[in-house]
Design a protein around this motif. Structure first.
Motif, PDB file in Angstrom:
ATOM      1  N   PHE A 123      -4.783-132.397  59.382  1.00  8.03           N
ATOM      2  CA  PHE A 123      -3.993-133.304  58.555  1.00  8.03           C
ATOM      3  C   PHE A 123      -2.497-133.025  58.662  1.00  8.03           C
ATOM      4  CE2 PHE A 123      -7.815-134.437  55.877  1.00  8.03           C
ATOM      5  CZ  PHE A 123      -7.814-135.765  56.271  1.00  8.03           C
ATOM      6  N   ILE A 124      -2.137-131.778  58.957  1.00 10.87           N
ATOM      7  CA  ILE A 124      -0.718-131.478  59.184  1.00 10.87           C
ATOM      8  C   ILE A 124      -0.216-132.309  60.363  1.00 10.87           C
ATOM      9  CG2 ILE A 124       0.939-129.709  59.893  1.00 10.87           C
ATOM     10  CD1 ILE A 124      -0.822-127.658  58.398  1.00 10.87           C
ATOM     11  N   GLY A 125      -0.982-132.364  61.434  1.00 16.88           N
ATOM     12  CA  GLY A 125      -0.595-133.166  62.597  1.00 16.88           C
ATOM     13  C   GLY A 125      -0.542-134.648  62.287  1.00 16.88           C
ATOM     14  N   VAL A 126      -1.511-135.128  61.519  1.00 24.14           N
ATOM     15  CA  VAL A 126      -1.545-136.552  61.170  1.00 24.14           C
ATOM     16  C   VAL A 126      -0.338-136.916  60.312  1.00 24.14           C
ATOM     17  CG1 VAL A 126      -2.810-138.302  59.858  1.00 24.14           C
ATOM     18  CG2 VAL A 126      -4.045-136.733  61.362  1.00 24.14           C
ATOM     19  N   THR A 127      -0.048-136.090  59.327  1.00 21.04           N
ATOM     20  CA  THR A 127       1.076-136.408  58.447  1.00 21.04           C
ATOM     21  C   THR A 127       2.422-136.221  59.152  1.00 21.04           C
ATOM     22  OG1 THR A 127       0.942-134.179  57.508  1.00 21.04           O
ATOM     23  CG2 THR A 127      -0.159-135.944  56.311  1.00 21.04           C
ATOM     24  N   LEU A 128       2.482-135.312  60.130  1.00 18.12           N
ATOM     25  CA  LEU A 128       3.697-135.210  60.945  1.00 18.12           C
ATOM     26  C   LEU A 128       3.921-136.494  61.728  1.00 18.12           C
ATOM     27  CD1 LEU A 128       3.633-131.590  62.397  1.00 18.12           C
ATOM     28  CD2 LEU A 128       5.469-132.624  61.079  1.00 18.12           C
ATOM     29  N   ALA A 129       2.859-137.060  62.286  1.00 21.69           N
ATOM     30  CA  ALA A 129       2.964-138.303  63.049  1.00 21.69           C
ATOM     31  C   ALA A 129       3.404-139.459  62.150  1.00 21.69           C
ATOM     32  CB  ALA A 129       1.642-138.626  63.718  1.00 21.69           C
ATOM     33  N   GLU A 130       2.955-139.426  60.902  1.00 29.72           N
ATOM     34  CA  GLU A 130       3.323-140.490  59.970  1.00 29.72           C
ATOM     35  C   GLU A 130       4.656-140.223  59.272  1.00 29.72           C
ATOM     36  OE1 GLU A 130       0.102-140.866  57.254  1.00 29.72           O
ATOM     37  OE2 GLU A 130      -1.226-141.775  58.732  1.00 29.72           O
ATOM     38  N   LYS A 131       5.232-139.044  59.513  1.00 30.18           N
ATOM     39  CA  LYS A 131       6.498-138.621  58.906  1.00 30.18           C
ATOM     40  C   LYS A 131       6.421-138.648  57.374  1.00 30.18           C
ATOM     41  CE  LYS A 131       9.076-140.126  62.877  1.00 30.18           C
ATOM     42  NZ  LYS A 131       9.993-141.090  63.442  1.00 30.18           N
ATOM     43  N   ASN A 132       5.315-138.127  56.860  1.00 25.85           N
ATOM     44  CA  ASN A 132       5.076-138.065  55.424  1.00 25.85           C
ATOM     45  C   ASN A 132       5.320-136.625  54.969  1.00 25.85           C
ATOM     46  OD1 ASN A 132       4.130-138.140  52.839  1.00 25.85           O
ATOM     47  ND2 ASN A 132       2.152-139.033  53.332  1.00 25.85           N
ATOM     48  N   VAL A 133       6.476-136.393  54.357  1.00 25.67           N
ATOM     49  CA  VAL A 133       6.870-135.029  53.986  1.00 25.67           C
ATOM     50  C   VAL A 133       5.944-134.459  52.918  1.00 25.67           C
ATOM     51  CG1 VAL A 133       8.744-133.614  53.060  1.00 25.67           C
ATOM     52  CG2 VAL A 133       9.260-135.500  54.609  1.00 25.67           C
ATOM     53  N   LEU A 134       5.585-135.252  51.933  1.00 26.26           N
ATOM     54  CA  LEU A 134       4.688-134.775  50.882  1.00 26.26           C
ATOM     55  C   LEU A 134       3.322-134.396  51.461  1.00 26.26           C
ATOM     56  CD1 LEU A 134       4.121-134.268  47.888  1.00 26.26           C
ATOM     57  CD2 LEU A 134       3.399-136.658  47.725  1.00 26.26           C
ATOM     58  N   GLY A 135       2.804-135.207  52.370  1.00 27.48           N
ATOM     59  CA  GLY A 135       1.517-134.908  53.002  1.00 27.48           C
ATOM     60  C   GLY A 135       1.576-133.638  53.836  1.00 27.48           C
ATOM     61  N   ILE A 136       2.699-133.435  54.524  1.00 29.81           N
ATOM     62  CA  ILE A 136       2.866-132.221  55.319  1.00 29.81           C
ATOM     63  C   ILE A 136       2.827-130.999  54.403  1.00 29.81           C
ATOM     64  CG2 ILE A 136       4.460-130.921  56.783  1.00 29.81           C
ATOM     65  CD1 ILE A 136       5.505-133.677  57.765  1.00 29.81           C
ATOM     66  N   CYS A 137       3.579-131.039  53.332  1.00 31.51           N
ATOM     67  CA  CYS A 137       3.634-129.903  52.403  1.00 31.51           C
ATOM     68  C   CYS A 137       2.269-129.630  51.782  1.00 31.51           C
ATOM     69  CB  CYS A 137       4.672-130.160  51.319  1.00 31.51           C
ATOM     70  SG  CYS A 137       6.354-130.221  51.933  1.00 31.51           S
ATOM     71  N   LEU A 138       1.584-130.677  51.346  1.00 30.28           N
ATOM     72  CA  LEU A 138       0.266-130.499  50.733  1.00 30.28           C
ATOM     73  C   LEU A 138      -0.743-129.951  51.744  1.00 30.28           C
ATOM     74  CD1 LEU A 138      -0.084-133.661  48.469  1.00 30.28           C
ATOM     75  CD2 LEU A 138       0.218-131.286  47.757  1.00 30.28           C
TER      76      LEU A 138
END
Length: 59
Positions: free
Chosen positions: A21-36
């Motif tokens: 999910f870190i990779g997925v949220t990096l691709a989506e540029k979602n900072v909150l998702g990356i942190c979570l």
């Protein structure tokens, strides 16, 4: 053959999913998702290592 430790397997799988999910949220540029995702990965890996240490001490 050794017995499968299902709780350790679950912690490992959840940690891998969190890292994915870190990779997925990096691709989506979602900072909150990356942190979570990072926080959840750390929690699951820490829990797995702690459980493994406790099981080794008991043996």
């Amino acid at each position: 053959m050794k017995q499968i430790k299902w709780l350790l397997l679950l912690c490992a799988l959840l940690a891998v999913v969190s890292m994915a999910f870190i990779g997925v949220t990096l691709a989506e540029k979602n900072v909150l998702g990356i942190c979570l995702s990072i926080v959840f990965a750390m929690i699951f890996m820490g829990t797995g290592f702690t459980l493994k240490r406790k099981l080794n001490v008991q043996s």
